[in-house]
Design an enzyme around this catalytic site. Sequence first.
Site, PDB file in Angstrom:
ATOM      1  N   CYS A   6      -1.702 -11.432  -0.334  1.00  0.00           N
ATOM      2  CA  CYS A   6      -3.138 -11.779  -0.357  1.00  0.00           C
ATOM      3  C   CYS A   6      -3.348 -13.131   0.321  1.00  0.00           C
ATOM      4  O   CYS A   6      -4.325 -13.319   1.064  1.00  0.00           O
ATOM      5  CB  CYS A   6      -3.670 -11.816  -1.789  1.00  0.00           C
ATOM      6  SG  CYS A   6      -3.940 -10.176  -2.513  1.00  0.00           S
ATOM      7  N   HIS A  98       2.881  -2.439   0.631  1.00  0.00           N
ATOM      8  CA  HIS A  98       3.173  -2.692   2.048  1.00  0.00           C
ATOM      9  C   HIS A  98       4.092  -1.613   2.568  1.00  0.00           C
ATOM     10  O   HIS A  98       4.903  -1.050   1.831  1.00  0.00           O
ATOM     11  CB  HIS A  98       3.797  -4.076   2.261  1.00  0.00           C
ATOM     12  CG  HIS A  98       4.999  -4.361   1.403  1.00  0.00           C
ATOM     13  ND1 HIS A  98       4.898  -4.686   0.080  1.00  0.00           N
ATOM     14  CD2 HIS A  98       6.321  -4.364   1.693  1.00  0.00           C
ATOM     15  CE1 HIS A  98       6.117  -4.885  -0.428  1.00  0.00           C
ATOM     16  NE2 HIS A  98       6.999  -4.686   0.541  1.00  0.00           N
TER      17      HIS A  98
END
Length: 112
Positions: A6, A98
């Site tokens: 983030c 991811h």
Amino acid sequence: MDCLFCKIIAGEIPSSKVYEDEWVYAFRDIAPQAPVHILIVPKAHIASADDIYAENASFVTHIFEAIPEIAKSEGLENGYRIVSNVGSDACQSVKHLHFHILGGKQLTDTMA
Ligand code: AMP
């Protein structure tokens, strides 16, 4: 939220960006395991593939739309591998969904 990816998406931690759109961000892995080793992440915080639901699945769709574009721009016409580690048995070290894009050489035929 104290999430490394983030912070990378927000530009608070530097990264080597290879692709970005409204939904996804892709950058080079800091410890590459192949000549091309890129991570592609959703811009929303999703902890792992265990946390994909109808409400956030469009992020994953956009990731898989972007991957072939990235692969083409990286010259991976001979192929590449997409990996997503989930949880401790798979050694997931960053708790933000991811996908690793690995290529640029002949990869091994084992995955575990
Ligand atoms: P995983 O082990 O599947 O959770 O993958 C996490 C990946 O993030 C590893 O391949 C790390 O090398 C990579 N990584 C960790 N920190 C950074 C960073 N600051 N920039 C780019 N890649 C990173």
